[in-house]
Design an enzyme around this catalytic site. Sequence first.
Site, PDB file in Angstrom:
ATOM      1  CB  CYS A  68      16.582  98.247  70.779  1.00 27.42           C
ATOM      2  SG  CYS A  68      16.217  98.755  72.452  1.00 27.42           S
ATOM      3  CE1 TYR A  73      23.446  95.168  75.725  1.00 27.28           C
ATOM      4  CE2 TYR A  73      23.105  97.072  74.348  1.00 27.28           C
ATOM      5  CZ  TYR A  73      22.653  95.873  74.854  1.00 27.28           C
ATOM      6  OH  TYR A  73      21.428  95.407  74.499  1.00 27.28           O
ATOM      7  CG  HIS A 113      22.778  68.218  62.414  1.00 25.22           C
ATOM      8  ND1 HIS A 113      23.877  68.783  63.036  1.00 25.22           N
ATOM      9  CD2 HIS A 113      23.252  67.645  61.274  1.00 25.22           C
ATOM     10  CE1 HIS A 113      24.953  68.537  62.314  1.00 25.22           C
ATOM     11  NE2 HIS A 113      24.603  67.857  61.242  1.00 25.22           N
ATOM     12  CD  GLU A 128      23.458  70.405  65.812  1.00 29.99           C
ATOM     13  OE1 GLU A 128      23.013  69.289  66.134  1.00 29.99           O
ATOM     14  OE2 GLU A 128      23.874  70.668  64.662  1.00 29.99           O
ATOM     15  CB  CYS A 132      13.724 100.969  72.806  1.00 27.58           C
ATOM     16  SG  CYS A 132      13.542  99.482  71.836  1.00 27.58           S
ATOM     17  CE  LYS A 142      21.256  96.983  69.149  1.00 30.31           C
ATOM     18  NZ  LYS A 142      21.594  97.121  70.551  1.00 30.31           N
ATOM     19  CD  GLU A 202      24.788  96.688  70.824  1.00 26.04           C
ATOM     20  OE1 GLU A 202      24.306  95.581  71.090  1.00 26.04           O
ATOM     21  OE2 GLU A 202      24.127  97.750  70.918  1.00 26.04           O
TER      22      GLU A 202
HETATM   23  P1  FAD Z   1      13.147 105.583  77.599  1.00 22.85           P
HETATM   24  O1  FAD Z   1      12.846 104.643  76.516  1.00 22.85           O
HETATM   25  O2  FAD Z   1      14.425 106.331  77.508  1.00 22.85           O
HETATM   26  O3  FAD Z   1      11.917 106.606  77.658  1.00 22.85           O
HETATM   27  C1  FAD Z   1      11.864 107.709  78.500  1.00 22.85           C
HETATM   28  C2  FAD Z   1      11.132 108.834  77.782  1.00 22.85           C
HETATM   29  O4  FAD Z   1      10.777 109.853  78.721  1.00 22.85           O
HETATM   30  C3  FAD Z   1      11.999 109.510  76.737  1.00 22.85           C
HETATM   31  O5  FAD Z   1      11.261 109.731  75.556  1.00 22.85           O
HETATM   32  C4  FAD Z   1      12.348 110.851  77.400  1.00 22.85           C
HETATM   33  O6  FAD Z   1      12.657 111.864  76.478  1.00 22.85           O
HETATM   34  C5  FAD Z   1      11.076 111.128  78.166  1.00 22.85           C
HETATM   35  N1  FAD Z   1      11.198 112.079  79.282  1.00 22.85           N
HETATM   36  C6  FAD Z   1      12.267 112.268  80.078  1.00 22.85           C
HETATM   37  N2  FAD Z   1      11.971 113.178  81.043  1.00 22.85           N
HETATM   38  C7  FAD Z   1      10.680 113.536  80.840  1.00 22.85           C
HETATM   39  C8  FAD Z   1       9.781 114.410  81.501  1.00 22.85           C
HETATM   40  N3  FAD Z   1      10.154 115.067  82.604  1.00 22.85           N
HETATM   41  N4  FAD Z   1       8.529 114.576  81.008  1.00 22.85           N
HETATM   42  C9  FAD Z   1       8.147 113.901  79.898  1.00 22.85           C
HETATM   43  N5  FAD Z   1       8.941 113.043  79.239  1.00 22.85           N
HETATM   44  C10 FAD Z   1      10.182 112.849  79.709  1.00 22.85           C
HETATM   45  N6  FAD Z   1      17.808  97.535  75.167  1.00 22.85           N
HETATM   46  C11 FAD Z   1      17.524  96.283  74.749  1.00 22.85           C
HETATM   47  O7  FAD Z   1      16.749  95.586  75.401  1.00 22.85           O
HETATM   48  N7  FAD Z   1      18.072  95.779  73.602  1.00 22.85           N
HETATM   49  C12 FAD Z   1      18.907  96.506  72.832  1.00 22.85           C
HETATM   50  O8  FAD Z   1      19.390  96.032  71.808  1.00 22.85           O
HETATM   51  C13 FAD Z   1      19.220  97.827  73.245  1.00 22.85           C
HETATM   52  N8  FAD Z   1      20.031  98.594  72.497  1.00 22.85           N
HETATM   53  C14 FAD Z   1      20.289  99.869  72.878  1.00 22.85           C
HETATM   54  C15 FAD Z   1      21.106 100.638  72.073  1.00 22.85           C
HETATM   55  C16 FAD Z   1      21.398 101.931  72.417  1.00 22.85           C
HETATM   56  C17 FAD Z   1      22.291 102.760  71.521  1.00 22.85           C
HETATM   57  C18 FAD Z   1      20.854 102.477  73.616  1.00 22.85           C
HETATM   58  C19 FAD Z   1      21.160 103.892  74.008  1.00 22.85           C
HETATM   59  C20 FAD Z   1      20.029 101.726  74.420  1.00 22.85           C
HETATM   60  C21 FAD Z   1      19.737 100.415  74.065  1.00 22.85           C
HETATM   61  N9  FAD Z   1      18.915  99.599  74.844  1.00 22.85           N
HETATM   62  C22 FAD Z   1      18.637  98.314  74.450  1.00 22.85           C
HETATM   63  C23 FAD Z   1      18.329 100.085  76.106  1.00 22.85           C
HETATM   64  C24 FAD Z   1      16.861 100.532  75.934  1.00 22.85           C
HETATM   65  O9  FAD Z   1      16.751 101.468  74.905  1.00 22.85           O
HETATM   66  C25 FAD Z   1      16.360 101.123  77.255  1.00 22.85           C
HETATM   67  O10 FAD Z   1      16.571 100.194  78.288  1.00 22.85           O
HETATM   68  C26 FAD Z   1      14.873 101.457  77.208  1.00 22.85           C
HETATM   69  O11 FAD Z   1      14.589 102.351  76.171  1.00 22.85           O
HETATM   70  C27 FAD Z   1      14.449 102.060  78.544  1.00 22.85           C
HETATM   71  O12 FAD Z   1      13.101 102.419  78.512  1.00 22.85           O
HETATM   72  P2  FAD Z   1      12.522 103.516  79.519  1.00 22.85           P
HETATM   73  O13 FAD Z   1      11.054 103.521  79.305  1.00 22.85           O
HETATM   74  O14 FAD Z   1      13.055 103.313  80.858  1.00 22.85           O
HETATM   75  O15 FAD Z   1      13.151 104.894  79.022  1.00 22.85           O
HETATM   76  P1  NA7 Z   2      28.231 101.360  80.197  1.00 27.91           P
HETATM   77  O1  NA7 Z   2      27.925  99.919  80.065  1.00 27.91           O
HETATM   78  O2  NA7 Z   2      28.141 102.018  81.513  1.00 27.91           O
HETATM   79  O3  NA7 Z   2      29.688 101.588  79.569  1.00 27.91           O
HETATM   80  C1  NA7 Z   2      30.303 102.838  79.611  1.00 27.91           C
HETATM   81  C2  NA7 Z   2      31.739 102.720  79.114  1.00 27.91           C
HETATM   82  O4  NA7 Z   2      32.344 104.009  79.107  1.00 27.91           O
HETATM   83  C3  NA7 Z   2      32.597 101.845  80.007  1.00 27.91           C
HETATM   84  O5  NA7 Z   2      33.520 101.163  79.185  1.00 27.91           O
HETATM   85  C4  NA7 Z   2      33.284 102.879  80.907  1.00 27.91           C
HETATM   86  O6  NA7 Z   2      34.529 102.433  81.399  1.00 27.91           O
HETATM   87  C5  NA7 Z   2      33.495 104.007  79.941  1.00 27.91           C
HETATM   88  N1  NA7 Z   2      33.598 105.327  80.586  1.00 27.91           N
HETATM   89  C6  NA7 Z   2      32.799 105.826  81.556  1.00 27.91           C
HETATM   90  N2  NA7 Z   2      33.163 107.083  81.857  1.00 27.91           N
HETATM   91  C7  NA7 Z   2      34.227 107.372  81.072  1.00 27.91           C
HETATM   92  C8  NA7 Z   2      35.035 108.510  80.921  1.00 27.91           C
HETATM   93  N3  NA7 Z   2      34.800 109.620  81.642  1.00 27.91           N
HETATM   94  N4  NA7 Z   2      36.044 108.475  80.028  1.00 27.91           N
HETATM   95  C9  NA7 Z   2      36.262 107.358  79.288  1.00 27.91           C
HETATM   96  N5  NA7 Z   2      35.520 106.248  79.373  1.00 27.91           N
HETATM   97  C10 NA7 Z   2      34.504 106.252  80.259  1.00 27.91           C
HETATM   98  O7  NA7 Z   2      27.278 102.221  79.255  1.00 27.91           O
HETATM   99  P2  NA7 Z   2      26.663 101.955  77.814  1.00 27.91           P
HETATM  100  O8  NA7 Z   2      26.145 103.266  77.374  1.00 27.91           O
HETATM  101  O9  NA7 Z   2      27.600 101.232  76.934  1.00 27.91           O
HETATM  102  O10 NA7 Z   2      25.467 100.987  78.108  1.00 27.91           O
HETATM  103  C11 NA7 Z   2      24.429 101.391  79.008  1.00 27.91           C
HETATM  104  C12 NA7 Z   2      23.231 100.560  78.797  1.00 27.91           C
HETATM  105  O11 NA7 Z   2      22.581 100.988  77.609  1.00 27.91           O
HETATM  106  C13 NA7 Z   2      23.516  99.098  78.614  1.00 27.91           C
HETATM  107  O12 NA7 Z   2      23.346  98.404  79.821  1.00 27.91           O
HETATM  108  C14 NA7 Z   2      22.499  98.675  77.586  1.00 27.91           C
HETATM  109  O13 NA7 Z   2      21.446  98.067  78.213  1.00 27.91           O
HETATM  110  C15 NA7 Z   2      22.049  99.906  76.904  1.00 27.91           C
HETATM  111  P3  NA7 Z   2      34.683 101.723  82.852  1.00 27.91           P
HETATM  112  O14 NA7 Z   2      34.371 100.271  82.638  1.00 27.91           O
HETATM  113  O15 NA7 Z   2      33.714 102.390  83.790  1.00 27.91           O
HETATM  114  O16 NA7 Z   2      36.089 101.991  83.222  1.00 27.91           O
END
Ligand code: FAD
Ligand code: NA7
Length: 514
Positions: A83, A220, A487, A492, A78, A86, A224
């Site tokens: 998040c 998603y 408003h 609203e 995040c 982004k 974005e």
């Molecule tokens: P993470 O935050 O991924 O943390 C896991 C950590 O563990 C990482 O630092 C990883 O490197 C570390 N790790 C992994 N394996 C090991 C190990 N064996 N030993 C030690 N450390 C390890 N969510 C929202 O709510 N709003 C948003 O707008 C949003 N935007 C997003 C945009 C993008 C591009 C992405 C990719 C995700 C977004 N998310 C958003 C999702 C959000 O980031 C995740 O749901 C959240 O970070 C999950 O938290 P977590 O603690 O499960 O894992």
């Molecule tokens: P999502 O929501 O799983 O979306 C992945 C997208 O990629 C989806 O449109 C898939 O299509 C597509 N997809 C998956 N595999 C392929 C391959 N092999 N080739 C082409 N396109 C593919 O993942 P996001 O990363 O966007 O979001 C994950 C979470 O991160 C989300 O819930 C947020 O909370 C943050 P499909 O619909 O499967 O046909």
Amino acid sequence: MMLFKALRKSGLARCKFPFRFTSCVANQKYDYDLVVLGGGSGGLACAKEAVEYGVRVLCFDYVKPTPVGTKWGVGGTCVNVGCIPKKLMHQACLLGEAVHEAVAYGWNVNDQNIKPDWKKLVKSVQDHIKSVNWVTRVDLRDKKVEYVNSMGYFVDAHTIEYKTKRGERMQLTAEYVVVAVGGRPRYPSIPGATEYGITSDDIFSYEKEPGRTLVVGAGYVGLECACFLKGLGYDPTVMVRSIVLRGFDRQMSELLTAMMTERGIRFLSTTIPTAVERLPDGRLLVKYHNTVTETDESDVFDTVLWAIGRKGLTEDLNLEAAGVKTKNDKIAVDQTEATNVPHIYAVGDIIYGRPELTPVAILSGRLLARRLFAGSTQLMDYTDVATTVFTPLEYACVGMSEEMAIEKLGPENIEVFHGYYKPTEFFIPQKSVRHCYLKAVAEVSGDQKILGLHYMGPVAGEVIQGFAAALKSGLTVKTLLNTVGIHPTTAEEFTRLSITKRSGRDPTPASCCS
Ligand code: FAD
Ligand code: NA7
């Protein structure tokens, strides 16, 4: 919980370092009461909550560099590559739009062709992230959560091993282990994918201007990324394998696609990539296949960004040694977040079948710590979690999609109230209002309990957050329509919904104040 807090205040519950190993609350059999694997949203929330109850907590966090070498600090997805960067990029785009709107509002902006400086933006974003990393480390130190910047993995169900910076193997034991390792972006198994493609893990620190970009994936993250690239003046194309935004309300997803298309974002439908090659001029030749027309085509891009979903980071954990079962690349848990091994838990993105969102990870981590160490019995409620897609017109929702409501209750038992609306602030700059739309999916009978709310427009996240609390409290159409609006706001509009889909009446408003 009060008792633990009182003990802590009196200094009885926590024996400060270096006497940590003789904690008064602790089970002396283990080095730590709790070891958390992963210092992201869920892991940190759990660790920080647990120390509040006087227990000995250690948290591992380690980031494997991406194939192009991007890495980052403590705090997880995040903060570093999700998040936060982004939202900052999204804000940069909104400001770009605002500059042009400002002219219509009478501001004397001399150069209307102003363009953002990508390198400067990336530096500002990265500087902010580094400051958050620093604050996180200080916070952990102040709260007395031990932090180890290493990859932790199981040796047995209570023993974790890791390597120190000097390469020595160390082991420690814990009474409870929480797996909060999150996930990382997937790469497709096609030639050139890892050599030439990047992911959301790279884009927020990418030094090169992205230029003409192919975003593969219409979830998603893909949408974005495509939107902020467009807003910053680049030329993104989204490759869609099947449908846009699977899992979300179909009508809203189609509206979102139309809004993006109107803004000049190209969609390649029913298409999958087959190979990426680097051309002599450094650009990338992407070959792809249309699965409906069965045709093969190719195009040239400056950047290819894979947004095809994320995989859970279970493979480095040696879970077999602890006896923890996996499901695909995730971990299945029960309603207490316990894995099949009773003292090993999982929170956040690594859990199978739960929303991948930061506030979900944080709350489930916090509640788990309270149950483990403060006698709480409160479980995480994963239903009706609100979310927002941060596209230029944002889309936010809470509760059921229209399809889900129809499937669960039957079409005759639901009523959908809907309407297009015109944000007041859009009039002077004559911004398109074509996609400003909202709907409430409700039960048909009684006070009409609301099952889902959907909104596309400005600041959707801010609008839906409050309604999410109302929906969780049993909001009905009757209450909604008895609520006096503020408003002139766009939120609203929810209090003015009067047209049902069933009525067939035109949901387009006649004027701003009708
Ligand atoms: P993470 O935050 O991924 O943390 C896991 C950590 O563990 C990482 O630092 C990883 O490197 C570390 N790790 C992994 N394996 C090991 C190990 N064996 N030993 C030690 N450390 C390890 N969510 C929202 O709510 N709003 C948003 O707008 C949003 N935007 C997003 C945009 C993008 C591009 C992405 C990719 C995700 C977004 N998310 C958003 C999702 C959000 O980031 C995740 O749901 C959240 O970070 C999950 O938290 P977590 O603690 O499960 O894992
Ligand atoms: P999502 O929501 O799983 O979306 C992945 C997208 O990629 C989806 O449109 C898939 O299509 C597509 N997809 C998956 N595999 C392929 C391959 N092999 N080739 C082409 N396109 C593919 O993942 P996001 O990363 O966007 O979001 C994950 C979470 O991160 C989300 O819930 C947020 O909370 C943050 P499909 O619909 O499967 O046909």
